[in-house]
Design an enzyme around this catalytic site. Structure first.
Site, short mmCIF file in Angstrom:
data_model
loop_
_atom_site.label_atom_id
_atom_site.label_comp_id
_atom_site.label_asym_id
_atom_site.label_seq_id
_atom_site.Cartn_x
_atom_site.Cartn_y
_atom_site.Cartn_z
N GLY A 11 -5.66 -7.32 -2.61
CA GLY A 11 -4.90 -6.14 -2.18
C GLY A 11 -5.30 -5.72 -0.77
O GLY A 11 -6.15 -6.33 -0.14
N GLN A 12 -4.68 -4.66 -0.30
CA GLN A 12 -4.93 -4.20 1.08
C GLN A 12 -6.40 -3.79 1.28
O GLN A 12 -7.05 -4.22 2.23
CB GLN A 12 -4.03 -3.02 1.41
CG GLN A 12 -2.55 -3.37 1.36
CD GLN A 12 -1.68 -2.20 1.77
OE1 GLN A 12 -1.48 -1.96 2.95
NE2 GLN A 12 -1.19 -1.45 0.81
N LEU A 13 -6.90 -2.98 0.36
CA LEU A 13 -8.27 -2.48 0.49
C LEU A 13 -9.28 -3.60 0.26
O LEU A 13 -10.26 -3.74 1.00
CB LEU A 13 -8.49 -1.33 -0.49
CG LEU A 13 -9.77 -0.52 -0.37
CD1 LEU A 13 -10.02 -0.05 1.05
CD2 LEU A 13 -9.73 0.66 -1.34
N TYR A 63 -2.54 -1.08 -10.90
CA TYR A 63 -1.09 -1.30 -11.00
C TYR A 63 -0.47 -0.31 -10.03
O TYR A 63 -0.59 0.90 -10.22
CB TYR A 63 -0.62 -1.03 -12.43
CG TYR A 63 0.87 -1.25 -12.62
CD1 TYR A 63 1.34 -2.38 -13.29
CD2 TYR A 63 1.79 -0.33 -12.14
CE1 TYR A 63 2.70 -2.58 -13.48
CE2 TYR A 63 3.15 -0.53 -12.30
CZ TYR A 63 3.60 -1.65 -12.97
OH TYR A 63 4.94 -1.86 -13.13
N THR A 103 -5.42 8.20 -6.33
CA THR A 103 -4.23 8.43 -5.50
C THR A 103 -3.83 9.89 -5.39
O THR A 103 -4.14 10.70 -6.28
CB THR A 103 -3.05 7.64 -6.11
OG1 THR A 103 -1.84 7.93 -5.42
CG2 THR A 103 -2.84 8.01 -7.58
N ASP A 104 -3.10 10.21 -4.33
CA ASP A 104 -2.50 11.54 -4.16
C ASP A 104 -1.37 11.78 -5.17
O ASP A 104 -0.93 12.92 -5.34
CB ASP A 104 -1.96 11.70 -2.73
CG ASP A 104 -0.88 10.69 -2.39
OD1 ASP A 104 -1.00 9.52 -2.83
OD2 ASP A 104 0.09 11.03 -1.67
N TYR A 127 3.22 6.25 -12.80
CA TYR A 127 2.09 5.75 -12.00
C TYR A 127 1.03 6.83 -11.84
O TYR A 127 -0.16 6.61 -12.10
CB TYR A 127 2.59 5.26 -10.64
CG TYR A 127 1.48 5.00 -9.64
CD1 TYR A 127 0.60 3.94 -9.80
CD2 TYR A 127 1.31 5.84 -8.53
CE1 TYR A 127 -0.42 3.71 -8.89
CE2 TYR A 127 0.29 5.62 -7.61
CZ TYR A 127 -0.57 4.55 -7.79
OH TYR A 127 -1.59 4.34 -6.89
N LYS A 131 -2.84 6.92 -13.31
CA LYS A 131 -4.01 7.05 -12.42
C LYS A 131 -4.84 8.28 -12.77
O LYS A 131 -6.07 8.24 -12.72
CB LYS A 131 -3.56 7.12 -10.95
CG LYS A 131 -2.98 5.81 -10.41
CD LYS A 131 -3.98 4.66 -10.37
CE LYS A 131 -4.98 4.80 -9.24
NZ LYS A 131 -5.93 3.65 -9.18
N TRP A 152 -0.83 6.86 0.90
CA TRP A 152 -0.01 6.13 1.87
C TRP A 152 -0.79 4.99 2.54
O TRP A 152 -0.84 4.89 3.76
CB TRP A 152 0.51 7.07 2.94
CG TRP A 152 1.34 8.24 2.51
CD1 TRP A 152 1.47 8.74 1.24
CD2 TRP A 152 2.14 9.07 3.34
NE1 TRP A 152 2.29 9.84 1.23
CE2 TRP A 152 2.73 10.07 2.51
CE3 TRP A 152 2.42 9.10 4.70
CZ2 TRP A 152 3.58 11.05 3.01
CZ3 TRP A 152 3.26 10.08 5.21
CH2 TRP A 152 3.84 11.04 4.37
#
Length: 281
Positions: A11-13, A63, A103-104, A127, A131, A152
């Protein structure tokens, strides 16, 4: 040498942590994709954790298909709730440090001022519900864990808003972007650095922390910044969320207050435009 297990390695992180890891050889880094850590198979996950025996877990795997989660509720909850619960139990039982990413989207978007860690949660999509369930399970099963809420997220890896905008702005003369959802983007490389700073610090203060870049903008304004920094000629128009319906509702306002993480861990929180520019270099 302490062993750091990173879930969601592709993933990105996870990808940004991989880039960063070469600068921190004092740790043994294990980057686990779905084949090494199965967040959707709890029995297998238990065996995999016992086999790897990490000292620290960065749980970046999740997810994240927000719209798809509306119809894949069970899978979203397995990965974002039940797998987190299992990881938290494992880390508590084995005295393993855990940083879990949230997450926000645990908020409903009705606030008009930056949300701190004590703000009331009330997710408006599946989602976000999954979370939040993961956060609750994480702190219940391992009160010594750290949860970082972010928003984001983008990076040069994976699929994200910045990459989509770059592609569309080169393909089209005009694009529409929603202008009534307010928050702040997070450059995954900045968040990755903050996580490493936390585990290298002599401090370990459990609980929830917020992390995103500085700034209060809409997706439309974010798109304009991308256009400006890349020099695209595409015309970008702002539209309301109601003109762009999606299966999952998004919070209208989810700007995160970062005071706590700055005060306790003294981590760097750059301005969103500064970080966006850094990604483009």
């Amino acid at each position: 040498m302490r062993k750091i297990l990173v879930t969601g390695a592709n993933g990105q992180l996870g990808s940004e942590l991989s880039v960063l890891s070469v600068f921190y050889p004092e740790f043994e880094w294990i980057f686990a994709d779905r084949t090494k850590i199965a967040l959707d198979d709890l029995e297998l996950l238990k065996d995999q954790l016992n086999e790897i025996k990490p000292d620290i877990i960065f749980n970046c795997g999740a997810y994240t298909a927000v719209d798809k989660a509306e119809t894949e509720r069970e899978l979203a909850f397995t990965i974002n709730h039940l797998a987190v619960e299992l990881i938290a139990k494992y880390t508590f039982k084995n005295s393993v440090k855990l940083i879990h990413i949230s997450t926000d989207y645990v908020f409903d978007g009705s606030s008009s001022s930056a949300l701190n860690e004590e703000a009331e949660t009330n997710p408006i999509n599946v989602y976000g519900e999954s979370k939040l369930a993961g956060e609750i399970a994480c702190l219940r099963e391992n009160p010594d864990s750290i949860i970082i809420r972010t928003s984001w997220v983008y990076s040069k890896f994976g699929n994200n808003f910045v990459k989509t905008m770059q592609r569309l702005m080169q393909e089209r003369d005009t694009i529409n972007v929603v202008n009534d959802q307010i928050g702040s983007p997070t450059y995954a490389a900045d968040l990755a650095q903050a996580m490493v700073d936390i585990v290298r610090s002599s401090n370990w203060i459990p609980g929830i922390y917020n992390y995103s870049n500085e700034g209060e903008i809409s997706w439309y304004e974010f798109a304009l910044s991308i256009k400006e920094l890349r020099g695209y000629n595409c015309n970008v128009s702002g539209i309301s969320s109601s003109s762009y319906p999606t299966p999952a509702k998004r919070p209208e306002f989810s700007l995160l207050d970062k005071k706590k993480i700055k005060e306790i861990y003294n981590v760097s929180v750059p301005d969103y435009k500064e970080s966006l520019e850094k990604m483009f270099v």
